[in-house]
Motif scaffolding. Structure first.
Motif, PDB file in Angstrom:
ATOM      1  N   LEU A 368       0.832  -1.201   0.000  1.00  0.00           N
ATOM      2  CA  LEU A 368       0.000   0.000   0.000  1.00  0.00           C
ATOM      3  C   LEU A 368       0.870   1.255   0.000  1.00  0.00           C
ATOM      4  O   LEU A 368       0.579   2.234  -0.709  1.00  0.00           O
ATOM      5  CB  LEU A 368      -0.937  -0.008   1.211  1.00  0.00           C
ATOM      6  N   GLY A 369       1.937   1.227   0.765  1.00  0.00           N
ATOM      7  CA  GLY A 369       2.858   2.358   0.776  1.00  0.00           C
ATOM      8  C   GLY A 369       3.548   2.544  -0.561  1.00  0.00           C
ATOM      9  O   GLY A 369       3.794   3.684  -0.995  1.00  0.00           O
ATOM     10  N   ALA A 370       3.853   1.442  -1.236  1.00  0.00           N
ATOM     11  CA  ALA A 370       4.507   1.530  -2.546  1.00  0.00           C
ATOM     12  C   ALA A 370       3.600   2.214  -3.567  1.00  0.00           C
ATOM     13  O   ALA A 370       4.080   2.936  -4.455  1.00  0.00           O
ATOM     14  CB  ALA A 370       4.897   0.134  -3.032  1.00  0.00           C
ATOM     15  N   MET A 371       2.286   2.001  -3.454  1.00  0.00           N
ATOM     16  CA  MET A 371       1.353   2.668  -4.363  1.00  0.00           C
ATOM     17  C   MET A 371       1.359   4.178  -4.132  1.00  0.00           C
ATOM     18  O   MET A 371       1.251   4.970  -5.070  1.00  0.00           O
ATOM     19  CB  MET A 371      -0.060   2.111  -4.174  1.00  0.00           C
ATOM     20  N   ILE A 372       1.491   4.590  -2.872  1.00  0.00           N
ATOM     21  CA  ILE A 372       1.570   6.017  -2.552  1.00  0.00           C
ATOM     22  C   ILE A 372       2.848   6.613  -3.121  1.00  0.00           C
ATOM     23  O   ILE A 372       2.843   7.689  -3.738  1.00  0.00           O
ATOM     24  CB  ILE A 372       1.489   6.217  -1.025  1.00  0.00           C
ATOM     25  N   THR A 373       3.952   5.902  -2.937  1.00  0.00           N
ATOM     26  CA  THR A 373       5.235   6.357  -3.471  1.00  0.00           C
ATOM     27  C   THR A 373       5.166   6.494  -4.987  1.00  0.00           C
ATOM     28  O   THR A 373       5.681   7.459  -5.575  1.00  0.00           O
ATOM     29  CB  THR A 373       6.347   5.381  -3.063  1.00  0.00           C
ATOM     30  N   LYS A 374       4.520   5.538  -5.630  1.00  0.00           N
ATOM     31  CA  LYS A 374       4.381   5.586  -7.093  1.00  0.00           C
ATOM     32  C   LYS A 374       3.598   6.826  -7.519  1.00  0.00           C
ATOM     33  O   LYS A 374       3.996   7.538  -8.456  1.00  0.00           O
ATOM     34  CB  LYS A 374       3.673   4.325  -7.597  1.00  0.00           C
ATOM     35  N   ASN A 375       2.496   7.120  -6.844  1.00  0.00           N
ATOM     36  CA  ASN A 375       1.695   8.280  -7.204  1.00  0.00           C
ATOM     37  C   ASN A 375       2.466   9.580  -7.031  1.00  0.00           C
ATOM     38  O   ASN A 375       2.330  10.508  -7.838  1.00  0.00           O
ATOM     39  CB  ASN A 375       0.412   8.330  -6.376  1.00  0.00           C
ATOM     40  N   CYS A 376       3.272   9.669  -5.984  1.00  0.00           N
ATOM     41  CA  CYS A 376       4.087  10.874  -5.780  1.00  0.00           C
ATOM     42  C   CYS A 376       5.099  11.037  -6.916  1.00  0.00           C
ATOM     43  O   CYS A 376       5.337  12.156  -7.394  1.00  0.00           O
ATOM     44  CB  CYS A 376       4.801  10.817  -4.435  1.00  0.00           C
ATOM     45  N   ALA A 377       5.693   9.941  -7.349  1.00  0.00           N
ATOM     46  CA  ALA A 377       6.625   9.987  -8.471  1.00  0.00           C
ATOM     47  C   ALA A 377       5.907  10.408  -9.752  1.00  0.00           C
ATOM     48  O   ALA A 377       6.454  11.162 -10.575  1.00  0.00           O
ATOM     49  CB  ALA A 377       7.301   8.629  -8.660  1.00  0.00           C
ATOM     50  N   GLN A 378       4.673   9.932  -9.922  1.00  0.00           N
ATOM     51  CA  GLN A 378       3.902  10.309 -11.104  1.00  0.00           C
ATOM     52  C   GLN A 378       3.550  11.792 -11.094  1.00  0.00           C
ATOM     53  O   GLN A 378       3.519  12.442 -12.149  1.00  0.00           O
ATOM     54  CB  GLN A 378       2.633   9.453 -11.188  1.00  0.00           C
ATOM     55  N   ALA A 379       3.285  12.336  -9.914  1.00  0.00           N
ATOM     56  CA  ALA A 379       3.003  13.768  -9.818  1.00  0.00           C
ATOM     57  C   ALA A 379       4.229  14.581 -10.249  1.00  0.00           C
ATOM     58  O   ALA A 379       4.105  15.594 -10.960  1.00  0.00           O
ATOM     59  CB  ALA A 379       2.576  14.130  -8.400  1.00  0.00           C
ATOM     60  N   ARG A 380       5.404  14.149  -9.829  1.00  0.00           N
ATOM     61  CA  ARG A 380       6.622  14.842 -10.244  1.00  0.00           C
ATOM     62  C   ARG A 380       6.849  14.699 -11.756  1.00  0.00           C
ATOM     63  O   ARG A 380       7.319  15.632 -12.423  1.00  0.00           O
ATOM     64  CB  ARG A 380       7.829  14.312  -9.461  1.00  0.00           C
ATOM     65  N   TYR A 381       6.500  13.539 -12.284  1.00  0.00           N
ATOM     66  CA  TYR A 381       6.603  13.316 -13.729  1.00  0.00           C
ATOM     67  C   TYR A 381       5.691  14.278 -14.483  1.00  0.00           C
ATOM     68  O   TYR A 381       6.105  14.915 -15.471  1.00  0.00           O
ATOM     69  CB  TYR A 381       6.243  11.864 -14.036  1.00  0.00           C
ATOM     70  N   LEU A 382       4.452  14.411 -14.011  1.00  0.00           N
ATOM     71  CA  LEU A 382       3.511  15.338 -14.652  1.00  0.00           C
ATOM     72  C   LEU A 382       4.025  16.774 -14.551  1.00  0.00           C
ATOM     73  O   LEU A 382       3.920  17.547 -15.515  1.00  0.00           O
ATOM     74  CB  LEU A 382       2.131  15.217 -14.005  1.00  0.00           C
ATOM     75  N   ALA A 383       4.564  17.135 -13.405  1.00  0.00           N
ATOM     76  CA  ALA A 383       5.096  18.486 -13.238  1.00  0.00           C
ATOM     77  C   ALA A 383       6.195  18.770 -14.255  1.00  0.00           C
ATOM     78  O   ALA A 383       6.281  19.877 -14.812  1.00  0.00           O
ATOM     79  CB  ALA A 383       5.624  18.670 -11.819  1.00  0.00           C
ATOM     80  N   ARG A 384       7.038  17.776 -14.526  1.00  0.00           N
ATOM     81  CA  ARG A 384       8.097  17.966 -15.517  1.00  0.00           C
ATOM     82  C   ARG A 384       7.518  18.140 -16.923  1.00  0.00           C
ATOM     83  O   ARG A 384       8.006  18.970 -17.715  1.00  0.00           O
ATOM     84  CB  ARG A 384       9.082  16.786 -15.488  1.00  0.00           C
ATOM     85  N   LEU A 385       6.474  17.376 -17.234  1.00  0.00           N
ATOM     86  CA  LEU A 385       5.812  17.545 -18.530  1.00  0.00           C
ATOM     87  C   LEU A 385       5.278  18.963 -18.683  1.00  0.00           C
ATOM     88  O   LEU A 385       5.395  19.578 -19.753  1.00  0.00           O
ATOM     89  CB  LEU A 385       4.667  16.537 -18.677  1.00  0.00           C
ATOM     90  N   VAL A 386       4.678  19.459 -17.609  1.00  0.00           N
ATOM     91  CA  VAL A 386       4.126  20.816 -17.634  1.00  0.00           C
ATOM     92  C   VAL A 386       5.241  21.842 -17.811  1.00  0.00           C
ATOM     93  O   VAL A 386       5.157  22.757 -18.645  1.00  0.00           O
ATOM     94  CB  VAL A 386       3.332  21.089 -16.336  1.00  0.00           C
ATOM     95  N   GLN A 387       6.302  21.708 -17.054  1.00  0.00           N
ATOM     96  CA  GLN A 387       7.391  22.680 -17.107  1.00  0.00           C
ATOM     97  C   GLN A 387       8.123  22.655 -18.444  1.00  0.00           C
ATOM     98  O   GLN A 387       8.688  23.669 -18.865  1.00  0.00           O
ATOM     99  CB  GLN A 387       8.368  22.421 -15.962  1.00  0.00           C
ATOM    100  N   ASP A 388       8.082  21.514 -19.119  1.00  0.00           N
ATOM    101  CA  ASP A 388       8.783  21.384 -20.400  1.00  0.00           C
ATOM    102  C   ASP A 388       7.960  21.909 -21.578  1.00  0.00           C
ATOM    103  O   ASP A 388       8.480  21.997 -22.692  1.00  0.00           O
ATOM    104  CB  ASP A 388       9.152  19.921 -20.670  1.00  0.00           C
ATOM    105  N   HIS A 389       6.677  22.231 -21.339  1.00  0.00           N
ATOM    106  CA  HIS A 389       5.832  22.697 -22.445  1.00  0.00           C
ATOM    107  C   HIS A 389       5.660  24.203 -22.374  1.00  0.00           C
ATOM    108  O   HIS A 389       5.238  24.736 -21.339  1.00  0.00           O
ATOM    109  CB  HIS A 389       4.462  22.005 -22.406  1.00  0.00           C
TER     110      HIS A 389
END
Length: 469
Positions: A368-389
């Motif tokens: 369950l904790g690993a799923m939370i960690t994954k979502n946090c990493a995905q949020a950072r991934y999305l932020a990078r997509l936003v910053q790169d556009h």
């Protein structure tokens, strides 16, 4: 007509139940396909707007009509549901709900098997957050109810137990929470007779965390004006941007000021299971009370909230009231005291604890904790997509699983982008306002979400933005 509500034909009922289970499992198994959200069609709305039935249609007809609703939920089972903070649920949650429905247990009290499941859940939650054995807890509908319970105990701690019979009277209690805190805290003040205006919104810094210097000044000013500061609320995962207040510093302040320290951890408190967020939650183990939801980042099927109190004796004293018809006993069905009803306002309580217990037993806290960690990493991934556009702008730091951004500089265009994403079924983000600007708010608390879903989201936001401008 028989003189019971049991089936006249158990074979038909069994067949209907199996059809419903298969359809439900198919629905969850196909959660990654199709539109995120779609409105209920007019013909199905009409079928639900009929006169009160006097003659029953039977189990087969009922099951068939119920099955038609499956494609028309909120959409939170879909990996591209990004609006608000909803958990995605799990397929095996159906199994626990089947058992709970068959038992049809009332967990207000009495000595029966379901009570011991809830006691186990309470003990596990104490362990999760580092609370001592003297702590107490209760499974509730959600953080809103948990907050009411926690703040009632805090109110009694400030004014004494006579407030239960005499009311708050002329006392002028005031509390403090971040300006980004969830509205359930103000609602609890309202419901407890303190008045929503007695909750002071504390300004936040650039990271949307509570400004501790401003808080100290507000407390000093209120004391100078003859008010009684009694409560400070730390937010673990704010609703707008997912920010975390400095809980350790708030615990220090509350101890120094002799105030109750409550943590609103609706979704963020579950971060204690994640390597990413655990450091942000230092100090939560010192809270006097904690409210959070299992139905958010821990994906227990709705609804499943929890309230945890450090002082179990104070919790019991704030609620316990046993009329004659609820007399305790040392033996028999009236044993097993104290009862859950003595820790909250509800005597009639469903067996929510079973689906929480089942989720923890099946998956364990590591997964369950690993799923939370994954979502946090995905949020950072999305932020990078936003910053790169070049057409997109990130509007707030990414502290956990929430990303707020916008296309271009038009509030109307950003609002319309979100509306079209929802109505098309492509994705379901929501809208919020940050520093006066309309933001596309993307929350990722879904174990089914993949990075490809975030790629598609950004592509569609840009496509719609270009078309609208």
């Amino acid at each position: 007509m028989t003189d019971t509500l049991d089936p006249e034909n158990w074979t038909d009922t069994r067949a209907a139940a199996h059809r419903m289970l298969d359809a439900a499992l198919d629905s969850i198994g196909n959660a990654t396909n199709g539109p995120v959200w779609q409105p209920l069609p007019d013909d199905l709305k009409a079928a639900l707007q009929v006169p009160l039935p006097q003659q029953g249609a039977g189990v087969t007809a009922m099951q068939a009509q119920a099955q038609t609703l499956l494609p028309y939920g909120v959409g939170n089972t879909h990996p591209r549901f990004f609006g608000w903070v909803h958990g995605a649920g799990t397929a095996s949650g159906l199994i626990a709900d089947i058992a709970a429905s068959a038992m049809n247990a009332n967990l207000g009290g009495r000595d029966h098997g379901a009570i011991y499941v809830e006691k186990q859940v309470v003990d596990w939650v104490r362990q999760m957050f580092g609370f001592a054995d003297a702590a107490s807890g209760l499974v509730v509908s959600g953080t809103s109810m948990a907050t009411v319970i926690a703040l009632k105990v805090a109110r009694e701690a400030a004014l004494g137990l006579t407030v239960r019979s005499e009311g708050v009277g002329a006392h002028r209690l005031v509390g403090y929470a971040s300006s980004q805190a969830h509205n359930c805290v103000a609602r609890a003040f309202d419901l407890l007779g303190l008045g929503a205006g007695a909750l002071r919104p504390v300004p936040v810094n650039g990271a949307y965390e509570m400004d501790l210097s401003a808080l100290a000044e507000m407390i000093a000013q209120d004391r100078a004006e003859g008010l009684q500061p009694f409560l400070v609320v730390g937010t673990a995962g704010s609703v707008n941007v997912g920010a975390f207040d400095d809980l350790k510093a708030l615990a220090d302040l509350a101890e120094k000021q002799d105030m109750w320290f409550h943590v609103d951890g609706a979704f963020g408190a579950a971060g204690v299971l994640s390597e990413t967020l655990r450091p942000r939650l230092k100090g939560i183990e010192r809270a006097d009370s904690l409210a959070f939801d299992f139905h958010k980042w821990l994906h227990v099927n709705y609804d499943a909230g929890f309230v945890l109190l450090r002082d179990g004796a104070a919790h019991l004293a704030a609620f316990s009231s046993r009329p004659d018809y609820l007399q305790a006993a040392k033996r028999g069905l009236a044993a097993g005291n104290p009862w859950p009803v003595e820790y909250g306002p509800e005597l009639s309580r469903g067996f929510r604890a079973l689906k929480i217990w089942a989720q923890l037993v099946e998956h364990g806290t590591d997964k369950l904790g690993a799923m939370i960690t994954k979502n946090c990493a995905q949020a950072r991934y999305l932020a990078r997509l936003v910053q790169d556009h070049p057409a997109l702008t990130l509007l707030a730091p990414v502290a956990s699983s929430i990303v707020c951004f916008r296309y271009g500089d038009s509030d109307a265009v950003n609002g319309e982008i979100v509306m079209q994403l929802q109505e098309s079924g492509i994705a379901a983000p929501s809208v919020t306002t940050l520093d006066g600007q309309t933001a596309i708010r993307v929350n990722i608390t879904n174990h089914r979400t993949r990075n490809s879903d975030l790629d598609l989201l950004v592509e569609e936001v840009v496509r719609l933005g270009e078309a609208l401008t």
